[in-house]
Design a protein around this motif. Structure first.
Motif: not given
Length: 154
Positions: A135-154
Motif C-alpha cells: 500500500k502507498g506510493s510506488p517504490n520506484s519513485m524512491n530509487h532513481p536507478n529504477f525505471p520511472s512509474t510515470y506516464v507522460n501526456p501523449g
C-alpha cells in the motif's frame, strides 16, 4: 493493461494479481509445480518486502529459476516463500512481448506461459496472502536507478 496520461505526468503501477493452480480445483498445493523464470537478476527487498534499491545476481541462489525447478525444493530457503521482483532482460529495440516465465503442473500436464513487454516480474507464492502489503506510493519513485512509474501526456 494500458495506461495513458491526458495532461500531466501520472504515476502508474499496473499489476496483475492472478493466482493459478494448474492442477485444478481441490488438487492441493502448487508446491510441486515446476517454475522457470527467464531472468538472472532480482531487486532484493527488506523485511517489509520493500526493494532496497539494489539489483543482484541470482546465480547459485534459491532465487535461481533459470532452469525449470520444483517450487517445493526451494520454498523455505529464502525464508517462508517467495515475494521477489525479477529484473527481465529486455532486448534493445524489442517492442513486442517476450516470454519471461513458465509454470507447469506435472500431474495434469497443464502449462502456463507468462509474456510481457515490461521490465520485471514479481514471483509470489502467497506466503503472506492474509497480510496487506504494497500500500502507498510506488517504490520506484524512491530509487532513481529504477525505471520511472510515470506516464507522460501523449
Amino acid at each position: 493493461m494500458y495506461a495513458k496520461s491526458l495532461n500531466k505526468p501520472t504515476p502508474v503501477n499496473l499489476a496483475q494479481h492472478t493466482y493459478w493452480n494448474l492442477g485444478g480445483h481441490n488438487s492441493g498445493t502448487i508446491l510441486f509445480n515446476n517454475v522457470q523464470i527467464f531472468s538472472f537478476r532480482i531487486t532484493p527487498a527488506d523485511v517489509q518486502v520493500i526493494p532496497t534499491g539494489e539489483v543482484s545476481s541470482i546465480s547459485s541462489t534459491p532465487y535461481d529459476f533459470q532452469q525449470p525447478m520444483t517450487i517445493y525444493y526451494r520454498i523455505n530457503q529464502p525464508n517462508t516463500g517467495y515475494d521477489i521482483y525479477y529484473v527481465l532482460k529486455k532486448e534493445r529495440g524489442c517492442e513486442g512481448l517476450l516470454k519471461v516465465a513458465m509454470l507447469r503442473d506435472n500431474v495434469s500436464g497443464r502449462k502456463l506461459e507468462q509474456w510481457t513487454n515490461q521490465l520485471g516480474l514479481q514471483f509470489y507464492t502467497a506466503n503472506t496472502l492474509n497480510e496487506e502489503r504494497g500500500k502507498g506510493s510506488p517504490n520506484s519513485m524512491n530509487h532513481p536507478n529504477f525505471p520511472s512509474t510515470y506516464v507522460n501526456p501523449g
